[in-house]
Design a protein around this motif. Structure first.
Motif, PDB file in Angstrom:
ATOM      1  N   ALA A 201       0.828  -1.219   0.000  1.00  0.00           N
ATOM      2  CA  ALA A 201       0.000   0.000   0.000  1.00  0.00           C
ATOM      3  C   ALA A 201       0.856   1.260   0.000  1.00  0.00           C
ATOM      4  O   ALA A 201       0.439   2.309  -0.509  1.00  0.00           O
ATOM      5  CB  ALA A 201      -0.922  -0.011   1.218  1.00  0.00           C
ATOM      6  N   PHE A 202       2.061   1.147   0.563  1.00  0.00           N
ATOM      7  CA  PHE A 202       2.973   2.296   0.664  1.00  0.00           C
ATOM      8  C   PHE A 202       3.145   2.990  -0.699  1.00  0.00           C
ATOM      9  O   PHE A 202       3.140   4.220  -0.790  1.00  0.00           O
ATOM     10  CB  PHE A 202       4.323   1.798   1.188  1.00  0.00           C
ATOM     11  CG  PHE A 202       5.359   2.872   1.340  1.00  0.00           C
ATOM     12  CD1 PHE A 202       5.366   3.696   2.458  1.00  0.00           C
ATOM     13  CD2 PHE A 202       6.331   3.084   0.370  1.00  0.00           C
ATOM     14  CE1 PHE A 202       6.315   4.685   2.602  1.00  0.00           C
ATOM     15  CE2 PHE A 202       7.279   4.077   0.509  1.00  0.00           C
ATOM     16  CZ  PHE A 202       7.268   4.873   1.622  1.00  0.00           C
ATOM     17  N   ALA A 203       3.265   2.160  -1.754  1.00  0.00           N
ATOM     18  CA  ALA A 203       3.483   2.718  -3.093  1.00  0.00           C
ATOM     19  C   ALA A 203       2.329   3.626  -3.505  1.00  0.00           C
ATOM     20  O   ALA A 203       2.548   4.696  -4.083  1.00  0.00           O
ATOM     21  CB  ALA A 203       3.638   1.583  -4.088  1.00  0.00           C
ATOM     22  N   LEU A 204       1.110   3.201  -3.182  1.00  0.00           N
ATOM     23  CA  LEU A 204      -0.063   3.979  -3.597  1.00  0.00           C
ATOM     24  C   LEU A 204      -0.312   5.169  -2.667  1.00  0.00           C
ATOM     25  O   LEU A 204      -0.750   6.233  -3.115  1.00  0.00           O
ATOM     26  CB  LEU A 204      -1.300   3.075  -3.659  1.00  0.00           C
ATOM     27  CG  LEU A 204      -1.221   1.895  -4.627  1.00  0.00           C
ATOM     28  CD1 LEU A 204      -2.494   1.082  -4.567  1.00  0.00           C
ATOM     29  CD2 LEU A 204      -0.987   2.378  -6.064  1.00  0.00           C
ATOM     30  N   GLU A 205      -0.044   4.966  -1.371  1.00  0.00           N
ATOM     31  CA  GLU A 205      -0.220   6.067  -0.401  1.00  0.00           C
ATOM     32  C   GLU A 205       0.700   7.227  -0.761  1.00  0.00           C
ATOM     33  O   GLU A 205       0.317   8.393  -0.709  1.00  0.00           O
ATOM     34  CB  GLU A 205       0.108   5.584   1.011  1.00  0.00           C
ATOM     35  CG  GLU A 205      -1.007   4.777   1.633  1.00  0.00           C
ATOM     36  CD  GLU A 205      -0.610   4.197   2.974  1.00  0.00           C
ATOM     37  OE1 GLU A 205       0.516   4.460   3.448  1.00  0.00           O
ATOM     38  OE2 GLU A 205      -1.432   3.459   3.539  1.00  0.00           O
TER      39      GLU A 205
END
Lengths: 237, 297
Positions: free
Chosen positions: A103-107
């Motif tokens: 999720a880090f990539a999208l956040e």
């Protein structure tokens, strides 16, 4: 349709070392390409130029319509959003769970959370880690960690996936598992995959296009090639 | 909306980072606190000094005594000139009879002494208030040049010395504040540098997935801001309670009735505002320096 078009690209470092010289190659959308070459051959520099970690000194490198050579530092993110990158050392955040790592990539890109969740779960499912979403990287095997890295690379549906020796730290069986996942991503999602590797068996098994780089130049380019081509080129030199 | 989400995320990350690198944060906060305490002292000192100087300026006048045989024409001449003189704020004519009456009111013995003389022995005079006390001597010198002026007095020597000392105090405190602010900015910059180092994998991943430079840099700038604001809490409390306590204890006077302290409110609130602004700006500037230097993106 061409996704990557490299024309007479050079990379000469400030100390005078020529890492890539007069390299020209083009790669179509949906292709799976191996890049092989011995250590110091310029293979990594070529890969790095594709995601603009290195800037070509001369020539042009066009990835998804973006001229990497002309791309200003402040605009590099525009290119990076079109591709995913996977490394040998996984580059996972140790304090975040599998879900959070992906999720880090999208956040980071500022996506709303209701959009993030289904995308992340889909990516985790694609690499077969549905049961481990809440595990920390330290609780996973090397192969599983690499699968998390792959999930993070594909979560934003990139057109291109660049893999820099993704199986370098893994045993042969685990490596095969990773290759299966990459092959599936290539076939099912139509993602173009470029993979730098030293793994002879994997290249021979997969029967994909093989680019051989030696001394900074493209020594051979074969459809459904194998590591043998690489060896024969070396012998002829 | 997207920008708002990135902003919210940056703020959240910066708070996390402050607590994640707690020992480093404490070091920066402590340094900011010490600096801001000194900044507060300097502000209190220089503002009070400025205020005292201003008060002195209002009270300082040149008394121009005119010759006994001064004519009305001459008085009009000097009055006209005073109206056009640059450094003259206002003037007031005071005749010898007014002086006499004033002196009589002040002291009975003087009344008797003055009554001995058949004719009033005092001189007509003009009391001149100046705009800038620094040019007091120059203005007095100009007035002395008139033939019909007996003397022009203002307490030479003492005034220049007092003003000189006050100027030196103001300049000295200002220089110390600037030096301390720079040192704090440097220290915060170092903290952020270490934060950047400890988060290099995170930054690398952010770059790889296509985070914009602003999205990468913002959390660090916020972190500097938070460190600066946290560092200003103690100095603010000390300023409020300390200054009010000092004011109450001294009754608003220092050493003598001439030197008065500025009233605590709203002065203290103004100082507190300065401390928060200086703290947060120094924090942000420090982190911006580190981000520019160590985050080459």
């Amino acid at each position: 349709m061409k996704l990557i078009k490299v024309e007479h690209a050079y990379k000469i470092y400030k100390n005078g070392t020529t890492a890539v010289a007069d390299l020209s190659v083009s790669i179509d959308k949906g292709e799976f390409v191996f890049v092989i070459g011995s250590t110091g051959s310029g293979k990594s520099t070529f890969i790095k130029m594709l995601y603009r970690e290195e800037k070509p000194t001369k020539g042009s490198v066009i990835v998804g319509g973006i001229d990497v050579a002309r791309l200003r530092n402040s605009k590099v993110y525009k290119l990076r959003r079109k591709l995913g990158v996977v490394f040998q050392d996984f580059k996972l955040l140790p304090k975040l769970t599998v879900y959070e790592n992906v999720a880090f990539a999208l956040e980071t890109l500022g996506l709303p959370s209701d959009e993030i969740r289904p995308k992340v779960l889909r990516a985790i499912e694609a690499v077969g880690l549905k049961e481990k979403t809440r595990n920390l990287p330290s609780e996973l095997s090397g192969g599983e960690q690499q699968r998390v890295a792959i999930a993070r690379a594909i979560v934003n549906d990139p057109k291109l996936l660049i893999c820099d020796e993704p199986t370098g730290n893994l045993d042969p069986d685990t490596s095969k598992g990773i290759m299966k996942i990459l092959d599936k991503i290539n076939k099912e999602l139509g993602t173009t995959i470029i993979m730098a590797t030293h793994d002879k068996d994997l290249v021979n098994q997969m029967k994909k296009r093989v680019l051989v780089i030696e001394n900074g130049v493209l020594a051979s380019d074969t459809k459904k090639g194998s590591y043998k081509v690489h060896e024969s080129v070396k012998n002829s030199n | 909306m997207k920008a708002l989400r990135i902003l919210t995320r940056s703020i959240r990350d910066s708070f996390k980072s402050v607590f994640r690198n707690f020992s480093l944060s404490i070091a920066s906060i402590a340094c900011t606190t010490i600096t801001l305490i000194l900044v507060a002292i300097s502000l209190f000192l220089s503002y009070n000094v400025q205020q005292v100087t201003k008060d002195l300026e209002h009270e300082l006048t040149i008394v121009v005594y005119l010759n006994k045989d001064v004519t009305d024409e001459q008085k009009t001449e000097i009055e006209n000139d005073l109206k056009t003189m640059e450094n003259v704020d206002s003037y007031e004519l005071k005749s010898k009879d007014e002086w006499k009456a004033e002196m009589k009111d002040e002291d009975e013995s003087l009344e008797n002494a003055l009554d001995i003389f058949e004719e009033n022995p005092l001189l007509d005079s003009i009391i001149v208030t100046v705009k800038d006390v620094k040019d007091l001597s120059e203005t007095a010198e100009k007035l002395r040049k008139y033939d019909f002026v007996n003397s022009a007095e203002y307490g030479e020597g003492m005034v220049e010395n007092v003003i000189g000392i006050f100027d030196a105090i103001s300049f000295g405190t200002f220089a110390i504040v600037i030096a301390l602010v720079l040192v704090t900015a440097f220290l915060i910059s170092n903290t952020i540098k270490l934060t950047i180092f400890s988060r290099r994998t995170e930054i690398e991943i952010m770059r790889l997935v296509g985070a914009s430079n602003t999205a990468i840099k913002l959390p660090f700038v916020f972190e500097g801001f938070i460190l600066g604001v946290l560092g200003s809490i103690l100095p603010i409390l000390l300023s409020i309670y300390g200054y009010v306590f000092l004011y109450n204890q001294t009754g608003g006077y220092v050493f003598t009735q001439i030197i008065t302290l500025v009233k605590p409110f709203p002065f203290v609130l103004f100082v507190c505002l300065c401390l928060v602004v200086i703290g947060s700006l120094v924090g942000m500037l420090g982190s911006w320096r580190a981000v520019r230097k160590y985050l080459k993106i």
